[in-house]
Write a protein that holds these residues in place. Structure first.
Motif, mmCIF file in Angstrom:
data_model
loop_
_atom_site.group_PDB
_atom_site.id
_atom_site.type_symbol
_atom_site.label_atom_id
_atom_site.label_comp_id
_atom_site.label_asym_id
_atom_site.label_seq_id
_atom_site.Cartn_x
_atom_site.Cartn_y
_atom_site.Cartn_z
ATOM 1 N N ASP A 257 -1.466 61.061 28.671
ATOM 2 C CA ASP A 257 -0.725 62.261 28.286
ATOM 3 C C ASP A 257 0.621 61.889 27.677
ATOM 4 O O ASP A 257 1.086 62.519 26.717
ATOM 5 N N THR A 258 1.258 60.860 28.232
ATOM 6 C CA THR A 258 2.535 60.383 27.694
ATOM 7 C C THR A 258 2.345 59.833 26.283
ATOM 8 O O THR A 258 3.155 60.103 25.383
ATOM 9 N N PHE A 259 1.278 59.069 26.089
ATOM 10 C CA PHE A 259 0.965 58.536 24.758
ATOM 11 C C PHE A 259 0.814 59.675 23.752
ATOM 12 O O PHE A 259 1.396 59.639 22.654
ATOM 13 N N MET A 260 0.048 60.686 24.109
ATOM 14 C CA MET A 260 -0.210 61.806 23.206
ATOM 15 C C MET A 260 1.083 62.554 22.875
ATOM 16 O O MET A 260 1.367 62.847 21.710
ATOM 17 N N ALA A 261 1.887 62.839 23.903
ATOM 18 C CA ALA A 261 3.130 63.578 23.679
ATOM 19 C C ALA A 261 4.100 62.796 22.809
ATOM 20 O O ALA A 261 4.742 63.361 21.909
ATOM 21 N N THR A 286 6.260 52.106 28.670
ATOM 22 C CA THR A 286 7.430 52.394 29.505
ATOM 23 C C THR A 286 7.029 53.212 30.717
ATOM 24 O O THR A 286 7.475 52.963 31.835
ATOM 25 N N TYR A 287 6.149 54.190 30.483
ATOM 26 C CA TYR A 287 5.700 55.063 31.572
ATOM 27 C C TYR A 287 4.929 54.281 32.645
ATOM 28 O O TYR A 287 5.231 54.389 33.842
ATOM 29 N N VAL A 288 3.933 53.487 32.239
ATOM 30 C CA VAL A 288 3.110 52.794 33.233
ATOM 31 C C VAL A 288 3.908 51.717 33.981
ATOM 32 O O VAL A 288 3.551 51.350 35.096
#
Length: 294
Positions: A257-261, A286-288
């Motif tokens: 979801d972070t990748f898509m956003a 960064t998120y993971v």
């Protein structure tokens, strides 16, 4: 509605209950770790990242009129999201998602999005009742927690024919719900390698092969990720591939979801194909690794 959203996020907004352990796990493992509850769901995760990138998302979803629902609405507002467009149900509880993650990734998860499915087309009322511009011509982030019938209606809806549809399955188990967007050739699909294989009834060795296969099956555009391996974006202009940064993985739920956003936000700001893919991969890394992309 006094504010105009930059993007619509349609789909699941719920409470995530995530158990994480710092060791590798398998079926039957019983280990020490941390359990957290935080706002989640595909639409919510995308909206949170979009907000961090300075965009104002409006949520189209179903949330119960219960204590958990009131708390979730407050959490959405605190994160800069528009909530006037949310359908509040008197008889449906607020949805939840539960997952267990180990050092070796996601072990198991259960998504209870039954209230969203039961609400059905009621969540789309703001598109037709004057609450939002009609027809909507801006970007839309759409998740596959909706029923196949509702996703089919959205794929062909005149209210969204001029919109920039960005579509992702909620999980591999729901990948087939994206089939209407292959049949209509409408929207950009965001899938992982497994989901691409399910949509194409094939197995792929690379994201580039998967992206090309989705285009051949009728997708207008497709982005395919493969964990820490190369990711690809396919369009009529061809397929491009990039490798994400290498990082220590501390969490996985919400990475797609972070990748898509991040990809949507980059293109909204005028980034070209290569720049948008690179920024999306960096944000997901960064998120993971435990950080908050912005």
């Amino acid at each position: 509605m006094t504010q105009t959203p930059d993007i619509l996020c349609i789909g699941s907004v719920l409470w995530d209950v995530i158990g994480r352990a710092p060791v590798a796990m398998r079926q039957g493992s019983d280990v020490a770790g941390r359990i957290s509850r935080l706002p989640g769901g595909v639409a919510m995760n995308i909206a949170m990242t979009l907000s961090r990138f300075g965009l104002t998302p409006a949520l189209l979803t179903a949330i119960g009129r219960d204590a958990e629902g009131d708390e979730l609405i407050a959490a959405c507002k605190a994160r800069g999201m528009m909530t006037d467009t949310i359908y509040r149900s008197d008889d449906l509880p607020t949805d939840r998602y539960m997952a267990v993650e180990g050092a070796n990734g996601l072990i198991a998860a259960i998504a209870d999005a039954h209230s969203l499915e039961a609400a059905g087309a009621k969540i789309l009322a703001p598109l037709s009742d004057g609450s939002l511009a009609r027809p909507w011509t801006g970007p839309v982030a759409l998740d596959g927690n909706l029923t196949i019938d509702l996703l089919s209606d959205i794929a062909a809806s005149p209210l969204l024919q001029q919109a920039d549809l960005r579509v992702a399955p909620a999980s591999p188990g729901k990948a087939d719900r994206l089939m209407p967007f292959l049949r209509t050739g409408n929207g950009t699909l965001y899938v992982n390698l497994e989901e691409a294989g399910l949509l194409c009834s094939a197995q792929f060795d690379s994201s580039a092969d998967a992206a090309q296969a989705l285009l051949d099956r009728g997708a207008a555009r497709a982005l395919v990720t493969d964990g820490g391996n190369s990711a690809s974006e396919g369009s009529p202009a061809g397929v491009i591939t990039q490798t994400p940064p290498k990082v220590l993985v501390t969490r996985v739920t919400g990475a797609g979801d972070t990748f898509m956003a991040a990809h949507i936000a980059a293109e909204t700001r005028g980034a070209n194909r290569e720049e948008a893919l690179q920024r999306a991969l960096t944000a997901a890394a960064t998120y993971v690794s435990g950080g908050n992309p912005a």
